[in-house]
Design a protein around this motif. Structure first.
Motif, PDB file in Angstrom:
ATOM      1  N   MET A  13      82.740 -34.264  26.275  1.00 65.07           N
ATOM      2  CA  MET A  13      83.836 -34.365  27.215  1.00 65.07           C
ATOM      3  C   MET A  13      83.352 -33.905  28.587  1.00 65.07           C
ATOM      4  N   HIS A  14      83.613 -34.685  29.593  1.00 60.64           N
ATOM      5  CA  HIS A  14      83.184 -34.365  30.951  1.00 60.64           C
ATOM      6  C   HIS A  14      84.403 -34.311  31.841  1.00 60.64           C
ATOM      7  N   GLY A  15      84.244 -33.653  32.964  1.00 63.22           N
ATOM      8  CA  GLY A  15      85.363 -33.634  33.884  1.00 63.22           C
ATOM      9  C   GLY A  15      85.491 -32.331  34.616  1.00 63.22           C
ATOM     10  N   GLU A  16      86.671 -32.116  35.135  1.00 65.41           N
ATOM     11  CA  GLU A  16      86.981 -30.952  35.952  1.00 65.41           C
ATOM     12  C   GLU A  16      87.381 -29.774  35.071  1.00 65.41           C
ATOM     13  N   VAL A  17      86.797 -28.622  35.340  1.00 62.52           N
ATOM     14  CA  VAL A  17      87.081 -27.396  34.595  1.00 62.52           C
ATOM     15  C   VAL A  17      87.674 -26.390  35.567  1.00 62.52           C
ATOM     16  N   LEU A  18      88.705 -25.679  35.159  1.00 65.60           N
ATOM     17  CA  LEU A  18      89.258 -24.600  35.969  1.00 65.60           C
ATOM     18  C   LEU A  18      89.359 -23.370  35.080  1.00 65.60           C
ATOM     19  N   ASP A  64      74.550 -30.011  31.331  1.00 63.36           N
ATOM     20  CA  ASP A  64      75.343 -31.185  31.657  1.00 63.36           C
ATOM     21  C   ASP A  64      75.973 -30.959  33.023  1.00 63.36           C
ATOM     22  N   THR A  65      75.360 -31.538  34.048  1.00 60.02           N
ATOM     23  CA  THR A  65      75.827 -31.331  35.424  1.00 60.02           C
ATOM     24  C   THR A  65      77.038 -32.200  35.765  1.00 60.02           C
ATOM     25  N   ARG A  66      77.472 -33.025  34.807  1.00 59.72           N
ATOM     26  CA  ARG A  66      78.696 -33.812  35.048  1.00 59.72           C
ATOM     27  C   ARG A  66      79.937 -32.940  34.906  1.00 59.72           C
ATOM     28  N   ILE A  67      79.782 -31.785  34.284  1.00 62.29           N
ATOM     29  CA  ILE A  67      80.902 -30.845  34.153  1.00 62.29           C
ATOM     30  C   ILE A  67      80.987 -30.049  35.446  1.00 62.29           C
ATOM     31  N   ARG A  68      82.064 -30.214  36.155  1.00 62.18           N
ATOM     32  CA  ARG A  68      82.285 -29.568  37.450  1.00 62.18           C
ATOM     33  C   ARG A  68      83.634 -28.884  37.442  1.00 62.18           C
ATOM     34  N   GLY A  69      83.796 -27.949  38.355  1.00 63.69           N
ATOM     35  CA  GLY A  69      85.092 -27.305  38.475  1.00 63.69           C
ATOM     36  C   GLY A  69      85.015 -26.038  39.296  1.00 63.69           C
ATOM     37  N   ARG A  70      85.976 -25.161  39.041  1.00 62.75           N
ATOM     38  CA  ARG A  70      86.064 -23.915  39.791  1.00 62.75           C
ATOM     39  C   ARG A  70      86.427 -22.787  38.838  1.00 62.75           C
ATOM     40  N   GLY A 101      78.087 -27.176  35.976  1.00 59.35           N
ATOM     41  CA  GLY A 101      77.518 -27.659  34.728  1.00 59.35           C
ATOM     42  C   GLY A 101      77.747 -26.696  33.585  1.00 59.35           C
ATOM     43  N   LYS A 102      77.308 -27.134  32.392  1.00 63.96           N
ATOM     44  CA  LYS A 102      77.425 -26.311  31.194  1.00 63.96           C
ATOM     45  C   LYS A 102      76.259 -26.646  30.278  1.00 63.96           C
ATOM     46  N   GLY A 103      75.678 -25.595  29.669  1.00 63.00           N
ATOM     47  CA  GLY A 103      74.558 -25.798  28.766  1.00 63.00           C
ATOM     48  C   GLY A 103      74.491 -24.670  27.762  1.00 63.00           C
ATOM     49  N   TYR A 118      78.677 -21.748  31.182  1.00 63.49           N
ATOM     50  CA  TYR A 118      78.915 -22.426  32.454  1.00 63.49           C
ATOM     51  C   TYR A 118      77.891 -21.982  33.486  1.00 63.49           C
ATOM     52  N   TYR A 119      77.391 -22.950  34.246  1.00 61.73           N
ATOM     53  CA  TYR A 119      76.468 -22.661  35.350  1.00 61.73           C
ATOM     54  C   TYR A 119      77.272 -22.511  36.633  1.00 61.73           C
ATOM     55  N   ILE A 120      77.242 -21.288  37.173  1.00 57.47           N
ATOM     56  CA  ILE A 120      77.927 -20.959  38.423  1.00 57.47           C
ATOM     57  C   ILE A 120      76.862 -20.414  39.376  1.00 57.47           C
TER      58      ILE A 120
END
Length: 136
Positions: free
Chosen positions: A1-6, A45-51, A64-66, A93-95
């Motif tokens: 699952m990819h998309g915006e994460v908050l 997975d750099t397609r996972i983006r958010g704040r 991203g997330k790995g 999560y990569y922050i």
């Protein structure tokens, strides 16, 4: 699952932001594992983006997330792990702006690990009842 994460990290403050560090914090108030160390994440997975929003209302970007392979975790203060063994920390999560690393105790428990806090010690056992870490 990819998309915006908050992520809403109400019990974590932004004093963990800045330049990169090898320190790991075991955090009871964080909902997710997080790191600022991109080079140490596998299958990122750099397609996972958010704040992520911290308790002091600051916001940081998730890029991203790995997963992270914990080997000799000497950078955790007072941590004892079995020498030579590896432990995979999944869904990290990569922050980029984090200067430390956060292990979410809640995420560990939800993932099937057993966490015992008694006196000044904390033990984390894996799904197969093996001791993963002991922290004073």
């Amino acid at each position: 699952m990819h998309g915006e994460v908050l992520l809403n990290e109400e019990n974590v403050t932004s004093n963990l932001l800045g330049s990169e560090s090898n320190l790991w914090y075991l955090e009871n108030g964080a909902s997710s594992h997080m790191t600022g160390q991109k080079a140490k994440l596998y299958d990122l997975d750099t397609r996972i983006r958010g704040r992520a929003k911290f308790g002091d209302e600051s916001m940081v970007s998730i890029e991203g997330k790995g997963y992270y392979v914990m080997e000799q975790v000497a950078t955790l203060l007072y941590l004892q792990c079995k020498n030579g063994e590896k432990w995979v920390l999944r869904d990290v999560y990569y922050i980029p702006s984090l200067r430390c690393n956060i292990i979410s105790l809640g995420q560990l428990a939800y993932g099937g690990n057993k966490i015992i806090m008694l006196g000044v010690f904390l033990w984390i056992y894996g799904r197969n009842a093996e001791l993963l870490m002991k922290v004073k």
